[in-house]
Design an enzyme around this catalytic site. Structure first.
Site, PDB file in Angstrom:
ATOM      1  N   GLY A   1       0.825  -1.201   0.000  1.00  0.00           N
ATOM      2  CA  GLY A   1       0.000   0.000   0.000  1.00  0.00           C
ATOM      3  C   GLY A   1       0.862   1.254   0.000  1.00  0.00           C
ATOM      4  CB  CYS A   2       4.264   2.035   0.941  1.00  0.00           C
ATOM      5  SG  CYS A   2       3.774   2.131   2.648  1.00  0.00           S
ATOM      6  CD  GLU A   3       2.807   6.382  -5.219  1.00  0.00           C
ATOM      7  OE1 GLU A   3       3.788   7.131  -5.341  1.00  0.00           O
ATOM      8  OE2 GLU A   3       1.676   6.674  -5.622  1.00  0.00           O
ATOM      9  CB  SER A   4       8.621   4.363  -0.925  1.00  0.00           C
ATOM     10  OG  SER A   4       8.370   5.626  -1.471  1.00  0.00           O
TER      11      SER A   4
ATOM     12  N   GLY B   1       0.166   5.664   2.166  1.00  0.00           N
ATOM     13  CA  GLY B   1       1.281   4.797   2.553  1.00  0.00           C
ATOM     14  C   GLY B   1       1.473   4.776   4.055  1.00  0.00           C
TER      15      GLY B   1
END
Length: 134
Positions: free
Chosen positions: A50-53, A121
């Protein structure tokens, strides 16, 4: 609800910052001070989805109080995660469930740093903490 000592320190530091640029620098410094996770902990099972990073999170329960450690491949996210850890480390599972993420970053004066994707995120990180805390 009283804040953990690290959270009080974070609030004092960020609220004393002269302006946005100084807060942005502080954010990077907090991220740089985040203890590195070992490669053993940087496994898919500890990855927060759920985090882009990429963000990895581990937690342990000591005498009813949660201690979390986390890392990210993105410097800015590391800073935000470090501030989240300052807010939640040492809390009980019940206290953890009451943490208001937007309010915390608002108090720090960092709301504008939270784009929708970053906000999502960080919410995913907090949600994962709550899952670990059961």
């Amino acid at each position: 609800m009283s804040l953990p000592a690290d959270a009080v320190m974070a609030l004092d530091t960020f609220q004393a910052a002269a302006g946005w640029e100084q807060r942005a620098r502080l954010l990077m410094q907090w991220g740089d001070r985040l203890p590195a996770l070992s490669d053993v902990d940087k496994v898919d099972a500890n990855r927060v989805h759920g985090c882009e990073s990429q963000v990895w999170l581990v937690g342990s329960l000591n005498d009813g109080h949660w201690q979390f450690a986390a890392s990210s491949d993105a410097r800015l996210i590391r800073g935000l995660v470090a501030l989240l850890l300052a807010r939640v480390n040492g809390l009980s599972a019940d206290e953890l469930r009451q943490v208001d993420l937007p309010e915390w970053f608002n108090q720090l004066g960092l709301s504008r740093q939270l784009s929708p994707s970053r906000s999502n995120g960080l919410n995913a990180v907090l949600q994962r903490m709550n899952e670990l805390a059961g």
